[in-house]
Design a protein around this motif. Structure first.
Motif, short mmCIF file in Angstrom:
data_model
loop_
_atom_site.label_atom_id
_atom_site.label_comp_id
_atom_site.label_asym_id
_atom_site.label_seq_id
_atom_site.Cartn_x
_atom_site.Cartn_y
_atom_site.Cartn_z
N GLU A 4 22.48 -23.76 -32.95
CA GLU A 4 22.53 -23.50 -34.25
C GLU A 4 23.04 -24.90 -35.13
OE1 GLU A 4 27.25 -22.58 -33.52
OE2 GLU A 4 26.11 -20.75 -32.89
N ASP A 5 23.05 -26.33 -34.03
CA ASP A 5 22.83 -27.33 -34.28
C ASP A 5 21.89 -27.69 -34.12
OD1 ASP A 5 25.69 -26.22 -35.38
OD2 ASP A 5 26.82 -27.31 -33.49
N GLY A 6 20.97 -26.99 -33.63
CA GLY A 6 19.89 -28.09 -33.44
C GLY A 6 19.15 -27.49 -32.53
N VAL A 7 19.68 -28.20 -31.03
CA VAL A 7 18.18 -27.71 -29.63
C VAL A 7 19.29 -28.20 -29.02
CG1 VAL A 7 16.18 -27.97 -30.35
CG2 VAL A 7 16.96 -29.75 -29.41
N GLU A 8 19.73 -28.05 -26.71
CA GLU A 8 20.46 -28.00 -26.31
C GLU A 8 19.07 -28.03 -24.93
OE1 GLU A 8 23.18 -29.34 -25.50
OE2 GLU A 8 24.10 -28.98 -27.34
N ILE A 52 17.37 -38.52 -23.11
CA ILE A 52 18.91 -39.64 -22.26
C ILE A 52 19.31 -39.14 -21.44
CG2 ILE A 52 18.34 -40.01 -25.20
CD1 ILE A 52 21.75 -39.04 -24.91
N ASP A 53 19.06 -38.33 -20.72
CA ASP A 53 19.91 -38.31 -19.19
C ASP A 53 19.40 -39.21 -18.85
OD1 ASP A 53 21.51 -37.27 -17.13
OD2 ASP A 53 21.79 -35.43 -17.56
N ASP A 54 20.18 -40.29 -17.35
CA ASP A 54 20.13 -40.85 -16.38
C ASP A 54 19.90 -40.60 -15.75
OD1 ASP A 54 20.57 -43.26 -18.29
OD2 ASP A 54 23.30 -43.93 -18.04
N ILE A 85 20.07 -34.52 -23.91
CA ILE A 85 18.79 -35.44 -24.64
C ILE A 85 19.87 -35.53 -26.17
CG2 ILE A 85 17.67 -33.44 -23.71
CD1 ILE A 85 18.54 -31.13 -26.26
N ALA A 86 18.49 -36.17 -27.31
CA ALA A 86 19.51 -36.75 -28.00
C ALA A 86 17.94 -36.47 -29.35
CB ALA A 86 19.19 -38.53 -28.47
N GLU A 87 18.31 -35.91 -30.82
CA GLU A 87 17.45 -35.37 -31.67
C GLU A 87 17.65 -36.82 -32.33
OE1 GLU A 87 16.69 -34.81 -35.45
OE2 GLU A 87 18.55 -33.93 -34.93
N ARG A 88 16.54 -37.20 -32.83
CA ARG A 88 16.45 -37.96 -34.08
C ARG A 88 15.03 -38.31 -34.93
NH1 ARG A 88 17.69 -41.88 -29.56
NH2 ARG A 88 19.99 -42.75 -29.72
N HIS A 89 15.56 -37.47 -35.99
CA HIS A 89 14.72 -37.45 -37.17
C HIS A 89 13.55 -36.51 -36.66
CE1 HIS A 89 16.51 -40.65 -39.33
NE2 HIS A 89 16.02 -42.24 -38.13
#
Length: 133
Positions: free
Chosen positions: A36-40, A107-109, A97-101
């Protein structure tokens, strides 16, 4: 940081599958699912009996939940929590993960991107012909 897909693609297709190298050097399938807030992103296995969610046709989902194709346990797409079936009381292993634009990045090390698709998806023939002479 590796660019994976777009939020729009995940929502349109229902899920995106990719393979990464885990902290032990082993290949691990990871699914990106709409939330609901983007993706996982979650490791592509049910916590009960290690059944894969995406077996090549996308993650089976219903009303914001991932469905284990073997026993029907339901996992919340946003939290990874399961409150029913054989996997009740467990939580899926998450992947950062990260969402940008509108673009999704790994981004997981602990994980290094290997390729799009499942573990076996890059082991096939180099052409579409399966004929042998």
């Amino acid at each position: 940081m590796h660019q994976l897909t777009t939020v729009e693609t995940v929502h349109e297709e229902g899920s995106v599958l990719f393979t990464a190298t885990d902290p032990y050097g082993d290949l691990e399938e990871i699914v990106v699912v709409p939330c609901e807030d983007g993706v996982e992103a979650w490791v592509n296995v049910c916590t009960h009996e290690q059944q894969r969610f995406d077996t090549g046709r996308g993650v089976p989902m219903r009303e914001g939940q991932l469905i284990c194709p073997r026993h029907g346990s339901l996992f919340d797409a946003c939290s990874g929590d399961c409150d029913n079936g054989e996997a009740a009381g467990t939580t899926l292993p998450g992947v950062d993960i990260a969402e940008r634009h509108g673009t999704v990045f790994l981004i997981d090390d602990d994980y290094d991107f290997h390729h799009e698709g499942g573990i076996d998806d890059d082991d096939g023939p180099s052409s579409t012909s399966h004929l042998q002479l």
